[in-house]
Design an enzyme around this catalytic site. Sequence first.
Site, PDB file in Angstrom:
ATOM      1  N   HIS A 122       0.582  -1.696  -0.242  1.00 11.51           N
ATOM      2  CA  HIS A 122       0.173   0.154   0.288  1.00 11.51           C
ATOM      3  C   HIS A 122       0.589   1.400   0.272  1.00 11.51           C
ATOM      4  O   HIS A 122       1.956   1.299   0.749  1.00 11.51           O
ATOM      5  CB  HIS A 122      -0.861   0.046   1.317  1.00 11.51           C
ATOM      6  CG  HIS A 122      -2.001   1.347   1.101  1.00 11.51           C
ATOM      7  ND1 HIS A 122      -1.811   2.181   2.094  1.00 11.51           N
ATOM      8  CD2 HIS A 122      -3.213   1.109   1.237  1.00 11.51           C
ATOM      9  CE1 HIS A 122      -2.859   3.293   2.028  1.00 11.51           C
ATOM     10  NE2 HIS A 122      -3.604   2.341   1.649  1.00 11.51           N
ATOM     11  N   ASP A 199       3.594  -3.626   7.663  1.00 16.20           N
ATOM     12  CA  ASP A 199       1.995  -3.315   8.006  1.00 16.20           C
ATOM     13  C   ASP A 199       0.198  -4.231   8.356  1.00 16.20           C
ATOM     14  O   ASP A 199       0.514  -5.259   7.336  1.00 16.20           O
ATOM     15  CB  ASP A 199       2.261  -2.579   6.447  1.00 16.20           C
ATOM     16  CG  ASP A 199       0.107  -2.067   6.055  1.00 16.20           C
ATOM     17  OD1 ASP A 199      -0.518  -2.425   6.734  1.00 16.20           O
ATOM     18  OD2 ASP A 199       0.058  -1.347   5.110  1.00 16.20           O
ATOM     19  N   GLN A 202      -4.485  -5.124   7.345  1.00 19.47           N
ATOM     20  CA  GLN A 202      -5.651  -5.435   6.755  1.00 19.47           C
ATOM     21  C   GLN A 202      -5.061  -7.039   7.627  1.00 19.47           C
ATOM     22  O   GLN A 202      -6.248  -8.182   7.832  1.00 19.47           O
ATOM     23  CB  GLN A 202      -5.343  -6.647   5.501  1.00 19.47           C
ATOM     24  CG  GLN A 202      -5.399  -5.029   4.532  1.00 19.47           C
ATOM     25  CD  GLN A 202      -7.240  -4.660   4.649  1.00 19.47           C
ATOM     26  OE1 GLN A 202      -7.682  -5.352   4.444  1.00 19.47           O
ATOM     27  NE2 GLN A 202      -6.900  -3.533   3.844  1.00 19.47           N
ATOM     28  N   LYS A 225     -10.779  -0.583  10.341  1.00 18.77           N
ATOM     29  CA  LYS A 225     -11.173  -2.448   9.689  1.00 18.77           C
ATOM     30  C   LYS A 225     -11.635  -3.119  10.917  1.00 18.77           C
ATOM     31  O   LYS A 225     -11.091  -4.254   9.914  1.00 18.77           O
ATOM     32  CB  LYS A 225      -9.585  -1.890   8.555  1.00 18.77           C
ATOM     33  CG  LYS A 225      -9.152  -1.198   7.796  1.00 18.77           C
ATOM     34  CD  LYS A 225      -8.303  -1.485   6.865  1.00 18.77           C
ATOM     35  CE  LYS A 225      -7.796  -0.201   5.909  1.00 18.77           C
ATOM     36  NZ  LYS A 225      -8.195   0.144   5.127  1.00 18.77           N
ATOM     37  N   CYS A 365      -4.608   1.928  -4.121  1.00 20.54           N
ATOM     38  CA  CYS A 365      -3.960   2.642  -2.936  1.00 20.54           C
ATOM     39  C   CYS A 365      -2.572   2.029  -2.778  1.00 20.54           C
ATOM     40  O   CYS A 365      -2.094   2.340  -2.357  1.00 20.54           O
ATOM     41  CB  CYS A 365      -3.744   3.432  -1.712  1.00 20.54           C
ATOM     42  SG  CYS A 365      -4.810   4.274  -1.541  1.00 20.54           S
TER      43      CYS A 365
HETATM   44  N1  PMP Z   1      -2.140  -0.492   4.631  1.00 21.98           N
HETATM   45  C1  PMP Z   1      -2.895  -1.215   4.190  1.00 21.98           C
HETATM   46  C2  PMP Z   1      -2.851  -2.657   3.514  1.00 21.98           C
HETATM   47  C3  PMP Z   1      -3.937  -1.391   4.419  1.00 21.98           C
HETATM   48  O1  PMP Z   1      -5.020  -1.426   3.335  1.00 21.98           O
HETATM   49  C4  PMP Z   1      -4.448   0.269   3.998  1.00 21.98           C
HETATM   50  C5  PMP Z   1      -5.327   0.463   3.996  1.00 21.98           C
HETATM   51  N2  PMP Z   1      -6.459   0.574   2.879  1.00 21.98           N
HETATM   52  C6  PMP Z   1      -3.644   0.972   5.095  1.00 21.98           C
HETATM   53  C7  PMP Z   1      -2.273   0.602   5.341  1.00 21.98           C
HETATM   54  C8  PMP Z   1      -3.771   2.655   5.620  1.00 21.98           C
HETATM   55  O2  PMP Z   1      -4.447   2.284   5.936  1.00 21.98           O
HETATM   56  P1  PMP Z   1      -5.032   4.321   7.000  1.00 21.98           P
HETATM   57  O3  PMP Z   1      -5.802   4.923   5.544  1.00 21.98           O
HETATM   58  O4  PMP Z   1      -6.168   3.121   7.919  1.00 21.98           O
HETATM   59  O5  PMP Z   1      -4.117   4.323   7.787  1.00 21.98           O
END
Ligand code: PMP
Length: 409
Positions: A122, A199, A202, A225, A365
């Site tokens: 991401h 990270d 998920q 999430k 993203c």
């Molecule tokens: N890493 C991953 C793998 C994600 O799926 C996300 C959210 N889509 C993020 C980081 C960022 O999370 P947040 O937008 O809640 O900061």
Amino acid sequence: MIDPSCIRADFPILDRQINGRPLVFLDSAASSQKPVQVLDALTRIYRDSYANVHRGAYTLSQESTEAYEEARRKVARFLNAGTDEEIVFTRSATAAMNLFAYGWGLNTLKPGDRVMTSVMEHHANIVPWHIVARHTGAELVYLDLTDDFRIDLDSLGDRLDERVKIVALSGMSNVLGTMPPIGAIASVAHEVGAVVLVDGAQLVPHSPVDVRTLGADFLAFSGHKMLGPTGIGVLWGRRELLEEMEPAEGGGEMIRDVRLFESTWAPVPHKFEAGTPPFVEAIALGAAVDYLSELGMGNVLEHDRRLTAYALKRLAEIPDLSIQGPSDITDRGGTISFHIPGIHAHDIATILDEQGVAVRAGHHCAKPLMRHLGLTATARASFYVYNVEQEVDALVEALAEARRLFGLS
Ligand code: PMP
């Protein structure tokens, strides 16, 4: 075992109709829905017990301080952390990774040092490293993917050496669903002296995570999430490393003392929590953690896997549809990205919405990953504790309708 038909009663939003159809919410990878237990925790604190934390000698402030610190203890227990001081509350997973990048990366990396990450990350685990690299002269090095959407462990062997000081890797891809073997990767990373950030945006909502066996040194995730509210995230770090790490933000509450030309820091975790923290959100995250703990994270994982296996089987019935992600469910999560040649992902999402089915479409993203896949966008269905097989059937029917509308059947 999870019984989603009981769970669904806790999620008022699931009663909604969208375009005259029952809502089929398949976008929990972007953000999950919230049970009444979390909604009640939010309103309870604002209505009955609200005052800023860590400041007042008066009762209300003491109550909210105690509830905030109790939320920290709940998160620590949820992760089996050594102490609750290893839990730093942040605004989000993004903020947690930025905190690590600037607190650790900016202060330790030198020209020629390397940060290793992967092509499937991401942007929240790529862009902070671009900024850190620009400031320190460190370089980024990427792990490749295999043809079946897994981390290519040969590329790890080829590229991992003592120049790599940080390995920053997703525990579960938000596009592919891939769950890399974090423990094995972390142990070779530690052999060359690298510090490992996972990270967990998920991973943590969907799988049991025990930070004492995960293998990582730092773990970042978001509350929203995992049934919690927006505006709250966590950076877990090993105690001794958090002690070493510099704060990335200065302000109230994170200091021991401030003089005109210098300040000293409060002990961990407070030295990383400058200003008024998102304490209401943290308390509601505590309620979400209670909810998930009651279900049992092993059951959550099993439920996701069962639904994912069913969805993979049903989606395979749709001609031309290709799944971007591992087909074997043992090392993947319940996030399924797919592509139908001849229908843009945004059109798929729009047509599905007309049937009440909410999926996400776009680059998620993860633009470097999209380039690697040779696509500009995918449609993505993702599952959580409240989803049921009939919703997978609704997805498949809505996709058949999309193909009909585009003259593909
Ligand atoms: N890493 C991953 C793998 C994600 O799926 C996300 C959210 N889509 C993020 C980081 C960022 O999370 P947040 O937008 O809640 O900061």
